[in-house]
Enzyme design. Structure first.
Site, PDB file in Angstrom:
ATOM      1  N   THR A 167       0.890  -1.163   0.000  1.00  0.00           N
ATOM      2  CA  THR A 167       0.000   0.000   0.000  1.00  0.00           C
ATOM      3  C   THR A 167       0.915   1.195   0.000  1.00  0.00           C
ATOM      4  O   THR A 167       2.046   1.096   0.472  1.00  0.00           O
ATOM      5  CB  THR A 167      -0.827   0.025   1.315  1.00  0.00           C
ATOM      6  OG1 THR A 167      -1.610  -1.148   1.381  1.00  0.00           O
ATOM      7  CG2 THR A 167      -1.716   1.248   1.430  1.00  0.00           C
ATOM      8  N   ARG A 195     -13.197  -8.177  -1.567  1.00  0.00           N
ATOM      9  CA  ARG A 195     -12.501  -8.032  -0.281  1.00  0.00           C
ATOM     10  C   ARG A 195     -12.023  -6.580  -0.107  1.00  0.00           C
ATOM     11  O   ARG A 195     -11.415  -6.003  -0.995  1.00  0.00           O
ATOM     12  CB  ARG A 195     -11.307  -8.989  -0.242  1.00  0.00           C
ATOM     13  CG  ARG A 195     -10.418  -8.871   0.997  1.00  0.00           C
ATOM     14  CD  ARG A 195      -9.218  -7.983   0.761  1.00  0.00           C
ATOM     15  NE  ARG A 195      -8.307  -7.940   1.902  1.00  0.00           N
ATOM     16  CZ  ARG A 195      -7.280  -7.113   2.010  1.00  0.00           C
ATOM     17  NH1 ARG A 195      -7.012  -6.265   1.039  1.00  0.00           N
ATOM     18  NH2 ARG A 195      -6.503  -7.115   3.072  1.00  0.00           N
ATOM     19  N   GLY A 197      -9.569  -4.144   2.239  1.00  0.00           N
ATOM     20  CA  GLY A 197      -8.521  -4.134   3.257  1.00  0.00           C
ATOM     21  C   GLY A 197      -8.753  -2.994   4.233  1.00  0.00           C
ATOM     22  O   GLY A 197      -9.866  -2.483   4.379  1.00  0.00           O
ATOM     23  N   ASP A 198      -7.679  -2.589   4.887  1.00  0.00           N
ATOM     24  CA  ASP A 198      -7.785  -1.512   5.874  1.00  0.00           C
ATOM     25  C   ASP A 198      -7.812  -0.123   5.236  1.00  0.00           C
ATOM     26  O   ASP A 198      -8.263   0.842   5.854  1.00  0.00           O
ATOM     27  CB  ASP A 198      -6.629  -1.586   6.883  1.00  0.00           C
ATOM     28  CG  ASP A 198      -5.263  -1.595   6.203  1.00  0.00           C
ATOM     29  OD1 ASP A 198      -5.143  -2.101   5.063  1.00  0.00           O
ATOM     30  OD2 ASP A 198      -4.294  -1.112   6.808  1.00  0.00           O
ATOM     31  N   THR A 218       0.448  -0.138   6.498  1.00  0.00           N
ATOM     32  CA  THR A 218       0.562  -1.097   5.403  1.00  0.00           C
ATOM     33  C   THR A 218       0.700  -2.477   6.034  1.00  0.00           C
ATOM     34  O   THR A 218       1.030  -2.603   7.212  1.00  0.00           O
ATOM     35  CB  THR A 218       1.779  -0.825   4.492  1.00  0.00           C
ATOM     36  OG1 THR A 218       2.962  -0.911   5.288  1.00  0.00           O
ATOM     37  CG2 THR A 218       1.713   0.546   3.868  1.00  0.00           C
ATOM     38  N   GLY A 219       0.485  -3.489   5.210  1.00  0.00           N
ATOM     39  CA  GLY A 219       0.600  -4.852   5.721  1.00  0.00           C
ATOM     40  C   GLY A 219      -0.746  -5.537   5.714  1.00  0.00           C
ATOM     41  O   GLY A 219      -1.601  -5.238   4.884  1.00  0.00           O
ATOM     42  N   GLY A 221      -4.079  -5.978   6.138  1.00  0.00           N
ATOM     43  CA  GLY A 221      -5.167  -5.055   6.418  1.00  0.00           C
ATOM     44  C   GLY A 221      -6.188  -5.597   7.396  1.00  0.00           C
ATOM     45  O   GLY A 221      -6.755  -4.843   8.204  1.00  0.00           O
TER      46      GLY A 221
HETATM   47  N1  ASP Z   1      -2.934  -3.155   3.819  1.00  0.00           N
HETATM   48  C1  ASP Z   1      -3.167  -3.612   2.468  1.00  0.00           C
HETATM   49  C2  ASP Z   1      -4.386  -4.447   2.431  1.00  0.00           C
HETATM   50  O1  ASP Z   1      -4.603  -5.225   3.353  1.00  0.00           O
HETATM   51  C3  ASP Z   1      -2.063  -4.386   1.875  1.00  0.00           C
HETATM   52  C4  ASP Z   1      -0.683  -3.997   2.295  1.00  0.00           C
HETATM   53  O2  ASP Z   1      -0.431  -2.885   2.670  1.00  0.00           O
HETATM   54  O3  ASP Z   1       0.219  -4.853   2.256  1.00  0.00           O
HETATM   55  O4  ASP Z   1      -5.102  -4.368   1.451  1.00  0.00           O
END
Ligand code: ASP
Length: 312
Positions: A167, A195, A197-198, A218-219, A221
């Protein structure tokens, strides 16, 4: 006066900083910076040429929050239009709503005059999508994937926490001290259609409040949604914790989640004085920042709070 971003914001941070230098708002700076990342075909986690969902369709999520007014706007699972962050800003500024998803988000993008983007990925990215599916599926399964009624099973196989996610995060504070956060993503590669995410969930993937500071994630979500991470971090500062203490506490909340699907999480944050921080659950992750008197951005390692991964 500062701009902070996840490291994939390198391509946009100079333009964001220049926007503030020229008297632009934090909201404008965040949008300018993120648009450049969305247009970058080399970033497979945001905007154009992002990795698609299990059906091979790119679905974009984005959110923006104005820390002066606490107004926010977001789009989720938007198809066919590139600049999700601009559509999110238009939701915030032109509608009485906060979040539009799916067909409604695309319809609104068209109404706002965004050009439709017929092809969201380059051919080589479509090949990466198909190759990943080929490890578990036959070619005829892949050809008929849109008609399948057992996508849940294939998503479990294809989505892997070690595989590409990502992200872009931007946080800006302008000359008036106003803060804005923005996030944009194509989400998990090979995710289930629809779907979210966050990133489009205000308070999960980003949150800004001039009075205390701002945070963006990020990560994984789903973890940020469950822990309301961005809001929690700002709330901890509201309760009197320092920026570092608030970040540690927000990471601890993520670490303490029970259940099966626990993976990498990262966050960036500022306090109202413009002090900045970056945290990650794994080694080697960085973030970037630039103040108005810096000719270029600086890249810094993130502080690590380990979160042991658990999957499936
Ligand atoms: N946070 C993002 C999501 O879950 C993906 C990411 O940042 O790795 O869509």
């Amino acid at each position: 006066m500062i701009v902070v971003a996840s490291s994939n914001g390198r391509i946009g941070i100079q333009a964001a900083t220049d926007t503030i230098r020229q008297g632009g708002t934090a909201v404008a700076a965040v949008e300018v910076g993120i648009r450049l990342v969305e247009a970058n075909p080399d970033d497979h986690t945001v905007g154009f040429n992002g990795y698609p969902n299990i059906l091979g369709e790119v679905e974009l999520d984005a959110g923006i929050m104005n820390g002066r007014t606490l107004e926010s706007g977001a789009v989720g699972a938007m198809k066919g239009y590139l600049h999700a962050i601009t559509v999110a800003r238009q939701v915030m500024e032109q509608l009485p709503h906060v979040l539009l998803v799916g067909d409604g988000a695309s319809r609104f993008a068209a109404e706002m005059g965004h050009p439709p983007q017929a092809e969201m990925v380059l051919p080589e990215t479509r090949e990466v999508w198909a190759n990943r599916l080929r490890t578990d599926m036959s070619n005829s399964d892949i050809e008929q994937i849109a008609e399948r009624t057992d996508l849940a099973r294939w998503v479990q196989l294809a989505t892997d926490p070690e595989r590409t996610k990502g992200t872009v995060n931007f946080i800006a504070q302008d000359k008036d001290g106003n803060i804005c956060t923005g996030v944009s993503t194509s989400g998990w590669a090979w995710k289930y259609p629809g779907r979210l995410g966050d990133s489009p969930i205000i308070g999960a993937g980003n949150y800004a409040d001039n009075r205390y500071g701002a945070a963006a994630c990020t990560g994984m979500g789903e973890m940020a949604i469950r822990a309301c991470t961005a809001h929690s971090l700002v709330f901890y500062m509201k309760m009197g914790l320092s920026l570092a203490e608030a970040c540690q506490r927000a990471m601890a909340d993520l670490r303490d989640l029970a259940g099966r699907f626990i993976s990498v999480m990262n966050l960036v944050a500022i306090d109202k004085e413009g002090n900045h921080a970056g945290y990650s659950s794994v080694d080697g992750r960085t973030y970037i920042y630039q103040t108005l008197n810096m000719p270029d951005y600086e890249e810094l390692p993130r502080t690590v709070v380990p979160i042991p991964p658990r999957w499936g």
